[in-house]
Write an enzyme that holds these catalytic residues in place. Sequence first.
Site, PDB file in Angstrom:
ATOM      1  CB  VAL A 129      -0.928   0.057   1.234  1.00 11.94           C
ATOM      2  CG1 VAL A 129      -1.915   1.221   1.095  1.00 11.94           C
ATOM      3  CG2 VAL A 129      -1.657  -1.257   1.437  1.00 11.94           C
ATOM      4  CD  GLU A 130       2.850   3.467  -4.752  1.00 12.56           C
ATOM      5  OE1 GLU A 130       3.987   3.727  -5.163  1.00 12.56           O
ATOM      6  OE2 GLU A 130       1.826   3.610  -5.459  1.00 12.56           O
TER       7      GLU A 130
END
Length: 294
Positions: A129-130
């Site tokens: 997850v950025e």
Amino acid sequence: MTVVGVVGLGTMGRALAELFASRGCEVRGFDVRQYEVSYEEHTEVGREGVAITSSIAECVAEVDFAIEAVAEDIDVKRAVLAEISAHTAGVVASNTSTFVPSVLADAVSTPERFLVAHFFNPPHVVPLVEIVPGPRTAPTATAGIVDLLNRMGRHPVLLASECPGFVANRLQAAILREALALIEAGIASPSTVDQIVVNGLAPRWAAAGPIGIADLGGLDIWERVSVELFPLLSAASQPSPLLTALVETGHLGAKSGRGFYEHVAEIDARTFDTMKRHFELGAPRSGEALNATQ
């Protein structure tokens, strides 16, 4: 218990609701179409822990974390984010893969609690997850989301600042541009390009990443490779004609049954199963990679 509100229950939003519910969160979901979400299609996660609400206000009231997963349309996103922020004091996130936080933050009543949380499809398989803060995002907001995702068994990575495409999509776009240029030039077929990645590049990158592989191979060698190849790589500023032609004829890949390849649901499902096994095998976590001592 952490309470999460998910606004937008299309493919990605529904998957996110299921993911948070499966990790022990209390989840509320809302979609403007107000259809009944079919969890029967997703046998890994049951319906328990997910409540479908009749409004955004009901969905996000008193949640710890609210995330929008609506259409990738800036006007739609800004309107939805404005309504979300009006009804919750929690952290507000967008799952956008296109828009940087600064172009959306003004729609949020308190930009200090707004950020982008860019999940990847399917989110229950892909741990990355950025986390992309905007210029006004408070460190407490990013720290809280990073902690939540770590506790959920995800792999959040916090970017130092925003940039278009973030990191993953910029890397994917650069590789796709060169891959399509090689195909256009008649040097390799789509299948040959994919075989080279699957049977060589991808496992190496999975172990160490492109920077780590350069270190292992020798930076002096990669400097020479760069001198020779950088001037020859594609610098196209428009999509490949091959890509555009497929889109214009409605051949959109798996969603339409045909793209560069023919698609059958059973075969695509096996591909996702293979992807899942790769992730289960595991990549190095933070602190375990080659640069752990740096």
